[in-house]
Design a protein around this motif. Structure first.
Motif, short mmCIF file in Angstrom:
data_model
loop_
_atom_site.label_atom_id
_atom_site.label_comp_id
_atom_site.label_asym_id
_atom_site.label_seq_id
_atom_site.Cartn_x
_atom_site.Cartn_y
_atom_site.Cartn_z
N ALA A 1 65.40 -14.05 5.34
CA ALA A 1 64.84 -15.34 4.95
C ALA A 1 65.72 -16.49 5.44
CB ALA A 1 64.69 -15.41 3.43
N ASP A 2 67.03 -16.28 5.48
CA ASP A 2 67.96 -17.30 5.95
C ASP A 2 69.28 -16.63 6.34
OD1 ASP A 2 69.45 -16.85 3.55
OD2 ASP A 2 68.16 -18.28 2.51
N SER A 3 70.28 -17.44 6.64
CA SER A 3 71.56 -16.91 7.11
C SER A 3 72.32 -16.16 6.02
CB SER A 3 72.43 -18.05 7.65
OG SER A 3 72.68 -19.01 6.63
N GLN A 4 71.90 -16.26 4.76
CA GLN A 4 72.58 -15.59 3.66
C GLN A 4 72.08 -14.17 3.43
OE1 GLN A 4 75.20 -17.12 1.78
NE2 GLN A 4 75.02 -18.40 3.60
N CYS A 5 71.11 -13.73 4.21
CA CYS A 5 70.56 -12.39 4.04
C CYS A 5 71.64 -11.34 4.31
CB CYS A 5 69.38 -12.19 4.99
SG CYS A 5 68.62 -10.55 4.88
N SER A 6 71.68 -10.30 3.49
CA SER A 6 72.70 -9.26 3.65
C SER A 6 72.11 -7.88 3.38
CB SER A 6 73.88 -9.51 2.72
OG SER A 6 73.48 -9.43 1.36
N ILE A 7 72.65 -6.89 4.10
CA ILE A 7 72.29 -5.49 3.90
C ILE A 7 73.59 -4.75 3.63
CG2 ILE A 7 71.27 -3.44 4.95
CD1 ILE A 7 69.72 -5.38 6.82
N THR A 8 73.74 -4.22 2.42
CA THR A 8 74.99 -3.61 1.99
C THR A 8 74.77 -2.16 1.60
OG1 THR A 8 75.69 -5.76 1.09
CG2 THR A 8 76.94 -3.82 0.39
N ALA A 9 75.58 -1.27 2.15
CA ALA A 9 75.51 0.14 1.74
C ALA A 9 75.96 0.25 0.28
CB ALA A 9 76.40 0.99 2.63
N GLY A 10 75.17 0.95 -0.54
CA GLY A 10 75.49 1.06 -1.96
C GLY A 10 74.51 0.29 -2.81
N ASP A 11 75.00 -0.17 -3.96
CA ASP A 11 74.12 -0.86 -4.91
C ASP A 11 74.52 -2.32 -5.08
OD1 ASP A 11 76.48 -0.69 -6.32
OD2 ASP A 11 75.73 0.70 -7.84
N GLU A 12 73.89 -2.98 -6.06
CA GLU A 12 74.16 -4.39 -6.30
C GLU A 12 75.62 -4.63 -6.67
OE1 GLU A 12 71.89 -7.85 -8.78
OE2 GLU A 12 72.76 -6.21 -9.97
N GLY A 13 76.20 -3.72 -7.45
CA GLY A 13 77.59 -3.87 -7.87
C GLY A 13 78.53 -3.96 -6.68
N ARG A 14 78.32 -3.10 -5.69
CA ARG A 14 79.20 -3.13 -4.50
C ARG A 14 78.99 -4.43 -3.73
NH1 ARG A 14 79.33 -1.96 0.99
NH2 ARG A 14 81.46 -1.43 1.65
N ALA A 15 77.74 -4.88 -3.62
CA ALA A 15 77.47 -6.13 -2.91
C ALA A 15 78.20 -7.29 -3.56
CB ALA A 15 75.97 -6.39 -2.86
N VAL A 16 78.20 -7.32 -4.91
CA VAL A 16 78.87 -8.41 -5.64
C VAL A 16 80.38 -8.32 -5.45
CG1 VAL A 16 79.35 -9.35 -7.92
CG2 VAL A 16 77.02 -8.70 -7.31
#
Length: 266
Positions: free
Chosen positions: A215-230
């Motif tokens: 959607a914008d430059s803040q889009c991210s794809i992180t291996a794992g779950d929400e906790g790891r992304a945070v």
């Protein structure tokens, strides 16, 4: 004195940029923490930016074999370095042997391979176009090659000539040592996806509910779950903010010192 002023301004500008980038990363981490991932089916129906989690499934015509492990892969960040040998000194040690000044690794190339892939959970399946998204794999692996790479590795690399410049990354006769650091996201891994929007409501592919893209430059794809992304976003953001603040403080001190010297002279 002009050099000192330029040095101070450089630190101020670099520190300010790092601080802003860190603050944006921290804000994104807070946004992810405060929101809850929706199901894949809900993400496929969302009209605005969505956050969801699921399992990676490859799209046969886009996935590739990771060059070193051979695993089916959809995303990979990589860095290729070469060993630069510092010039040996002519001095002789107390034991009678020659002494070297050591060596260091220099980056030859780096980048991220992004290929479309599927994410599914028990509610549905979406195709993800990762172009424009930041990619955060879970693990990294280092491979060092002092001579020619194994035939199977070279074969898998040769398929990726659009992403890799084979001439620059393969060990050379006069400079053999190379170090490859690869960070893949492979088929079957769980991923957290944040900041996508629907691009196609009814794709041609059977069993896929929608196609989503950044959607914008803040889009991210992180291996794992929400906790790891945070956790990852918070750590990176805090580091950038701390380094930025230190650079700004140093740049301000240099600039103020320069101004005081000018005041004393004139």
């Amino acid at each position: 004195m002009i050099d000192e002023l330029a040095f101070g301004l450089f630190f101020l500008a670099s520190g300010g940029l790092a601080f802003v980038l860190g603050a944006l990363k921290l804000r994104q981490s807070v946004q992810i923490w405060r929101s809850d991932p929706v199901s894949v089916r809900e993400a496929a129906r969302a009209s605005g930016p969505a956050e969801f989690e699921g399992t990676v499934r490859p799209i046969d015509e886009y996935s590739f074999d990771e060059p070193f492990s051979g695993e089916e892969t959809v995303l990979e960040s990589y860095t290729v370095e070469r060993r630069k040998q510092r010039r040996a000194t002519d001095s002789v040690s107390s034991t009678g042997g020659s002494r070297r000044n050591g060596s260091k690794w220099i980056t030859v190339t780096s980048g991220t391979i992004r290929r479309p892939f599927l994410v599914e959970d028990e509610t549905g399946c979406v195709a993800v176009d990762p172009e424009g998204a930041s990619v955060a794999p879970a693990t990294s692996t280092k491979h060092t090659a002092s001579t020619a790479l194994a035939d199977d590795v070279r074969l898998r690399l040769s398929v990726l000539t659009d992403e890799f410049d084979m001439g620059s990354i393969l060990p050379q006769l006069n400079d053999r040592k190379r170090r490859f650091t690869v960070r893949p996201i492979t088929a079957g891994e769980d991923v957290h996806v944040y900041g996508t929007q629907r691009r196609e409501r009814t794709p041609d592919r059977t069993g896929v509910d929608a196609v989503v893209e950044a959607a914008d430059s803040q889009c991210s794809i992180t291996a794992g779950d929400e906790g790891r992304a945070v956790r990852r976003g918070t750590a990176i953001g805090a580091l950038f903010v701390a380094v930025g603040a230190a650079f700004v403080a140093l740049g301000a001190w240099i600039a103020l010192t320069f101004s005081s010297v000018l005041g004393a002279v004139f």
